[in-house]
Design a protein around this motif. Structure first.
Motif, PDB file in Angstrom:
ATOM      1  N   THR A 170      -4.770  -5.055   2.785  1.00  0.00           N
ATOM      2  CA  THR A 170      -5.766  -6.142   2.802  1.00  0.00           C
ATOM      3  C   THR A 170      -6.802  -5.444   1.619  1.00  0.00           C
ATOM      4  O   THR A 170      -7.448  -6.263   0.838  1.00  0.00           O
ATOM      5  CB  THR A 170      -6.294  -6.035   4.188  1.00  0.00           C
ATOM      6  N   GLY A 171      -6.992  -4.153   1.610  1.00  0.00           N
ATOM      7  CA  GLY A 171      -8.126  -3.293   0.724  1.00  0.00           C
ATOM      8  C   GLY A 171      -7.374  -3.450  -0.661  1.00  0.00           C
ATOM      9  O   GLY A 171      -8.267  -3.734  -1.455  1.00  0.00           O
TER      10      GLY A 171
ATOM     11  N   LYS B  29     -16.089   2.294  -2.209  1.00  0.00           N
ATOM     12  CA  LYS B  29     -17.401   1.710  -1.702  1.00  0.00           C
ATOM     13  C   LYS B  29     -18.406   1.853  -2.768  1.00  0.00           C
ATOM     14  O   LYS B  29     -18.852   2.747  -3.313  1.00  0.00           O
ATOM     15  CB  LYS B  29     -17.650   2.466  -0.489  1.00  0.00           C
TER      16      LYS B  29
ATOM     17  N   ASN C 162       0.967  -1.053  -0.127  1.00  0.00           N
ATOM     18  CA  ASN C 162       0.032   0.072  -0.044  1.00  0.00           C
ATOM     19  C   ASN C 162       0.893   1.203   0.111  1.00  0.00           C
ATOM     20  O   ASN C 162       0.621   2.145  -0.867  1.00  0.00           O
ATOM     21  CB  ASN C 162      -0.759  -0.083   1.181  1.00  0.00           C
TER      22      ASN C 162
ATOM     23  N   LEU D  52      -7.027   2.247   2.025  1.00  0.00           N
ATOM     24  CA  LEU D  52      -7.002   0.734   1.890  1.00  0.00           C
ATOM     25  C   LEU D  52      -6.142  -0.183   2.545  1.00  0.00           C
ATOM     26  O   LEU D  52      -6.518  -1.150   2.809  1.00  0.00           O
ATOM     27  CB  LEU D  52      -6.742   0.646   0.166  1.00  0.00           C
TER      28      LEU D  52
ATOM     29  N   GLN E 254      -8.582  -6.743  -2.069  1.00  0.00           N
ATOM     30  CA  GLN E 254      -9.931  -6.969  -2.152  1.00  0.00           C
ATOM     31  C   GLN E 254     -10.496  -6.968  -3.684  1.00  0.00           C
ATOM     32  O   GLN E 254      -9.772  -6.291  -4.309  1.00  0.00           O
ATOM     33  CB  GLN E 254     -10.901  -6.141  -1.396  1.00  0.00           C
TER      34      GLN E 254
END
Length: 166
Positions: free
Chosen positions: A112-113, A73, A6, A109, A116
Motif C-alpha cells: 500500500t505504501g 514522511k 514490497n 512501506l 502512495q
C-alpha cells in the motif's frame, strides 16, 4: 499467483547489497578512497570528470538519505548536516547506516505504501507518481554507483607499481 511487490523491491536491493556490493567494499583503504584514477579529474571535452570512490560513496550516502529521519514522511525541516567520513572506515560506517535505515523504511512501506503518491517528498513533476518509482530510482543509483566503486577498486589494484594514475 499473488506477488508481494514490497518484498520484491526490498529483495532487489538487499540481495545486491549482501551478495555483490557490500562484500566488495571490505578492506577499502584510505588511499583507495581518495585515489584519482586519471592524472587530472578535470573533464575532457564534453565528458564528465572522473571522480574518486569518496565522491561516489558520498553520493550513495546522500541518495539513501539520512538514517536519523524517516524516508517517506514529508517534512519542512532542513535535512541534517552530514559530515562525511574522512577515512574509508568512517565512510563505510556511514554507508552501512544509510543503507540499513533506507531498507528498513522500504520494508515498512508495504504494498500500500509503495502505491502512495510521492507528494511533497519529490519535486512537483513527480508528486503524483507512486513511491515505488522513487524507491526503484534509489535502488538503481545504488547498483549503478556501487558498480563504479567496484570498478575503481579493480583499477586501483591493477595500477602500475609506482602508484601512478591511469
Amino acid at each position: 499467483m499473488e506477488i508481494d511487490w514490497n518484498a520484491e523491491v526490498v529483495e532487489q536491493l538487499h540481495s545486491h547489497w549482501q551478495d555483490r556490493l557490500r562484500p566488495r567494499l571490505d578492506g577499502l583503504t584510505d588511499d583507495e578512497l581518495f585515489w584519482l584514477p586519471v592524472s587530472s579529474a578535470q573533464p575532457a571535452e564534453n565528458r564528465e570528470p572522473v571522480t574518486t570512490i569518496a565522491w561516489r560513496l558520498t553520493h550513495l550516502i546522500e541518495g539513501l538519505g539520512p538514517p536519523t529521519i524517516p524516508h517517506f514522511k514529508p517534512t519542512t525541516a532542513a535535512p541534517p548536516f552530514v559530515d562525511f567520513g574522512s577515512s574509508a572506515r568512517e565512510a563505510l560506517h556511514q554507508l552501512d547506516e544509510a543503507y540499513e535505515a533506507w531498507i528498513a523504511d522500504v520494508r515498512h512501506l508495504g504494498p500500500t505504501g509503495l502505491a502512495q503518491p510521492q507528494g511533497l517528498l519529490s519535486p512537483s513533476p513527480f508528486a503524483d507518481f507512486p513511491l515505488a518509482r522513487k524507491v526503484m530510482y534509489v535502488h538503481v543509483e545504488v547498483i549503478h554507483h556501487g558498480a563504479e566503486v567496484c570498478l575503481l577498486r579493480d583499477l586501483y589494484a591493477a595500477r602500475s607499481s609506482n602508484g601512478a594514475s591511469l
